[in-house]
Design a protein around this motif. Structure first.
Motif, short mmCIF file in Angstrom:
data_model
loop_
_atom_site.label_atom_id
_atom_site.label_comp_id
_atom_site.label_asym_id
_atom_site.label_seq_id
_atom_site.Cartn_x
_atom_site.Cartn_y
_atom_site.Cartn_z
N ILE A 164 -27.81 74.10 -135.36
CA ILE A 164 -26.41 73.72 -135.19
C ILE A 164 -25.54 74.45 -136.22
O ILE A 164 -24.51 75.05 -135.87
CB ILE A 164 -26.24 72.19 -135.34
CG1 ILE A 164 -26.87 71.47 -134.15
CG2 ILE A 164 -24.77 71.81 -135.47
CD1 ILE A 164 -27.03 69.97 -134.35
N GLN A 165 -25.96 74.43 -137.47
CA GLN A 165 -25.20 75.09 -138.53
C GLN A 165 -25.09 76.58 -138.29
O GLN A 165 -24.02 77.18 -138.46
CB GLN A 165 -25.84 74.81 -139.89
CG GLN A 165 -25.74 73.37 -140.30
CD GLN A 165 -26.60 73.03 -141.50
OE1 GLN A 165 -27.45 73.81 -141.94
NE2 GLN A 165 -26.40 71.83 -142.04
N GLU A 166 -26.18 77.20 -137.85
CA GLU A 166 -26.18 78.64 -137.59
C GLU A 166 -25.25 78.99 -136.43
O GLU A 166 -24.46 79.93 -136.52
CB GLU A 166 -27.60 79.10 -137.28
CG GLU A 166 -27.71 80.59 -137.02
CD GLU A 166 -29.14 81.00 -136.67
OE1 GLU A 166 -29.28 81.89 -135.81
OE2 GLU A 166 -30.09 80.43 -137.25
N LEU A 167 -25.33 78.23 -135.35
CA LEU A 167 -24.49 78.52 -134.18
C LEU A 167 -23.01 78.32 -134.49
O LEU A 167 -22.18 79.15 -134.10
CB LEU A 167 -24.90 77.63 -133.00
CG LEU A 167 -26.25 77.96 -132.36
CD1 LEU A 167 -26.65 76.88 -131.36
CD2 LEU A 167 -26.21 79.32 -131.68
N ILE A 168 -22.69 77.26 -135.19
CA ILE A 168 -21.28 77.03 -135.56
C ILE A 168 -20.81 78.14 -136.50
O ILE A 168 -19.70 78.65 -136.35
CB ILE A 168 -21.11 75.64 -136.19
CG1 ILE A 168 -21.31 74.56 -135.11
CG2 ILE A 168 -19.73 75.49 -136.84
CD1 ILE A 168 -21.32 73.14 -135.63
N LYS B 4 -31.66 66.88 -135.84
CA LYS B 4 -32.79 66.52 -136.70
C LYS B 4 -33.59 67.78 -136.97
O LYS B 4 -33.65 68.68 -136.13
CB LYS B 4 -33.71 65.50 -136.00
CG LYS B 4 -33.23 64.07 -136.06
CD LYS B 4 -34.16 63.13 -135.31
CE LYS B 4 -35.51 63.01 -136.00
NZ LYS B 4 -36.40 62.08 -135.30
N ALA B 5 -34.22 67.86 -138.11
CA ALA B 5 -35.14 68.94 -138.47
C ALA B 5 -34.55 70.32 -138.15
O ALA B 5 -33.48 70.65 -138.61
CB ALA B 5 -36.48 68.72 -137.81
N SER B 6 -35.26 71.10 -137.33
CA SER B 6 -34.80 72.46 -137.05
C SER B 6 -33.52 72.49 -136.23
O SER B 6 -32.78 73.47 -136.25
CB SER B 6 -35.89 73.25 -136.32
OG SER B 6 -36.20 72.64 -135.09
#
Length: 184
Positions: free
Chosen positions: A25-29, A18-20
């Protein structure tokens, strides 16, 4: 996040989607961080923690007796939901909820556990398997032990003798019985 994962050798990194958290999640993946697991909350923070109180009360959660963060953590837990901060409470509740959910491969581990248990106790009804004739139109059954089993196309169903006893009492027909050892 990556430093903490490396420091503790974590194979899973649970992040609220949710939110940040979604952006993280997208950045880490995108950066190749392995073990990122999305957590999708289904209710508010108070209800999430309330759902875990039995697990905590029954002693399934332990924390260290000493740690540099312990006083702050315990304070946050004890004043929740009226405290200034609640992030540690929420992450604790989310982890406990996630931890209780089935994981891939759990079925085979449960099957092997039951086989080992039945070898140790020959009187255990879980040692015996039963084939039953399901009533007409029955597509699946939820057993007393909590298993969901589909009826095969020929109208039969297989389960442990422990689960079958309740269905036999309700009028289902027993077709066959054998031990797990005979099937192996």
């Amino acid at each position: 996040m990556r430093e903490q994962q490396s420091l503790f050798g974590a194979s899973e990194v649970l992040i609220e989607d949710k939110a940040s958290g979604t952006q993280l999640i997208q950045e880490l993946i995108g950066d190749g961080c392995h073990g990122v697991t999305r957590y999708q909350p289904t209710c508010d923070k108070i209800m999430r923690l309330h759902a875990q109180t039995a697990m905590i009360d029954n002693g399934f959660v332990s924390i260290p007796e000493t740690a540099p963060w312990l006083d702050e953590y315990l304070h946050e837990l004890t004043v929740f939901p009226n405290g200034k901060h609640d992030d540690q409470v929420d992450s604790t509740a989310q982890f406990l909820d996630w931890f209780k959910k089935p994981f891939p491969g759990q079925g085979i581990l449960e099957f092997e556990r039951m086989r080992a248990e039945s070898r140790q106790n020959p009187e255990n009804p879980e040692r015996y398997r039963v084939r039953l004739q399901a009533p007409s139109g029955m597509g699946s059954v939820q057993t007393f032990s909590g298993r969901h089993i589909n009826v095969s196309p020929d109208g039969t169903i297989e389960m442990s003798a422990g689960d079958a006893q309740y269905l036999i009492r309700a009028g289902w027909t027993k077709l066959a019985e054998w031990t797990r050892d005979e099937a192996a």
